[in-house]
Design a protein around this motif. Structure first.
Motif, PDB file in Angstrom:
ATOM      1  N   ASP A  20      23.581  50.634  27.985  1.00 33.40           N
ATOM      2  CA  ASP A  20      23.726  49.911  29.243  1.00 33.40           C
ATOM      3  C   ASP A  20      25.141  50.111  29.767  1.00 33.40           C
ATOM      4  OD1 ASP A  20      23.702  48.268  31.420  1.00 33.40           O
ATOM      5  OD2 ASP A  20      23.136  46.457  30.323  1.00 33.40           O
ATOM      6  N   ALA A  21      25.270  50.919  30.807  1.00 31.62           N
ATOM      7  CA  ALA A  21      26.570  51.180  31.419  1.00 31.62           C
ATOM      8  C   ALA A  21      26.784  50.344  32.672  1.00 31.62           C
ATOM      9  CB  ALA A  21      26.693  52.664  31.751  1.00 31.62           C
ATOM     10  N   GLN A  67      21.401  53.676  37.175  1.00 30.84           N
ATOM     11  CA  GLN A  67      20.972  54.005  35.819  1.00 30.84           C
ATOM     12  C   GLN A  67      19.540  53.554  35.574  1.00 30.84           C
ATOM     13  OE1 GLN A  67      23.199  52.105  32.669  1.00 30.84           O
ATOM     14  NE2 GLN A  67      22.361  53.450  31.121  1.00 30.84           N
ATOM     15  N   VAL A  68      18.777  54.445  34.941  1.00 30.19           N
ATOM     16  CA  VAL A  68      17.416  54.133  34.506  1.00 30.19           C
ATOM     17  C   VAL A  68      17.429  54.119  32.985  1.00 30.19           C
ATOM     18  CG1 VAL A  68      15.014  54.895  34.502  1.00 30.19           C
ATOM     19  CG2 VAL A  68      16.432  55.234  36.538  1.00 30.19           C
ATOM     20  N   ARG A  69      17.103  52.971  32.397  1.00 27.54           N
ATOM     21  CA  ARG A  69      17.101  52.838  30.943  1.00 27.54           C
ATOM     22  C   ARG A  69      15.675  52.669  30.452  1.00 27.54           C
ATOM     23  NH1 ARG A  69      19.802  47.951  29.350  1.00 27.54           N
ATOM     24  NH2 ARG A  69      19.669  48.775  27.259  1.00 27.54           N
ATOM     25  N   ASP A  70      15.417  53.183  29.260  1.00 27.61           N
ATOM     26  CA  ASP A  70      14.099  53.043  28.660  1.00 27.61           C
ATOM     27  C   ASP A  70      14.283  53.005  27.145  1.00 27.61           C
ATOM     28  OD1 ASP A  70      11.487  53.235  27.695  1.00 27.61           O
ATOM     29  OD2 ASP A  70      10.886  54.620  29.284  1.00 27.61           O
ATOM     30  N   GLU A  71      14.043  51.874  26.555  1.00 22.23           N
ATOM     31  CA  GLU A  71      14.232  51.677  25.112  1.00 22.23           C
ATOM     32  C   GLU A  71      13.254  52.492  24.270  1.00 22.23           C
ATOM     33  OE1 GLU A  71      16.702  49.840  23.695  1.00 22.23           O
ATOM     34  OE2 GLU A  71      17.476  49.539  25.721  1.00 22.23           O
TER      35      GLU A  71
END
Length: 101
Positions: free
Chosen positions: A45-46, A51-55
């Motif tokens: 997490d910036a 930003q697209v994050r996907d765990e």
């Protein structure tokens, strides 16, 4: 030189098991002819609005001397074994094969 970004979507709750198997294979891959760089990376997490994050996604960052070296890598016995070992942990794999511009 080519760069490869492999996005591997793992099943819910399977990330740690996948990473264990993947990291066991890394030294074998790094020993292959033509391998310049090879490692898994996870989203961080910036706090950036775009930003697209996907765990559930593990991104593999690779550099190879040539497309031929990449093809040899994908056909190697340890990669065939790795694919079999992670088959039930993975939902989807996508690749981007790039060259420096």
């Amino acid at each position: 030189m080519i760069c490869v970004l492999a996005s591997i979507r793992v099943k819910e709750g399977a990330r740690e098991a996948f990473l264990k198997i993947f990291n066991e294979n890394v030294p074998k891959v790094k020993g292959e002819a033509g391998c310049i760089e090879y490692f898994p990376a996870l989203d961080v997490d910036a706090a950036l609005p775009v930003q697209v994050r996907d765990e559930k996604v593990v991104t593999i960052i690779e550099k190879w001397q040539s497309v031929e070296a990449l093809h040899a890598h994908l056909a190697s016995p340890h990669m065939l074994d790795y694919k079999e070992r992670v088959r039930d942990l993975v939902e989807e794999v996508t690749l981007k094969v790039l060259q420096p511009a």
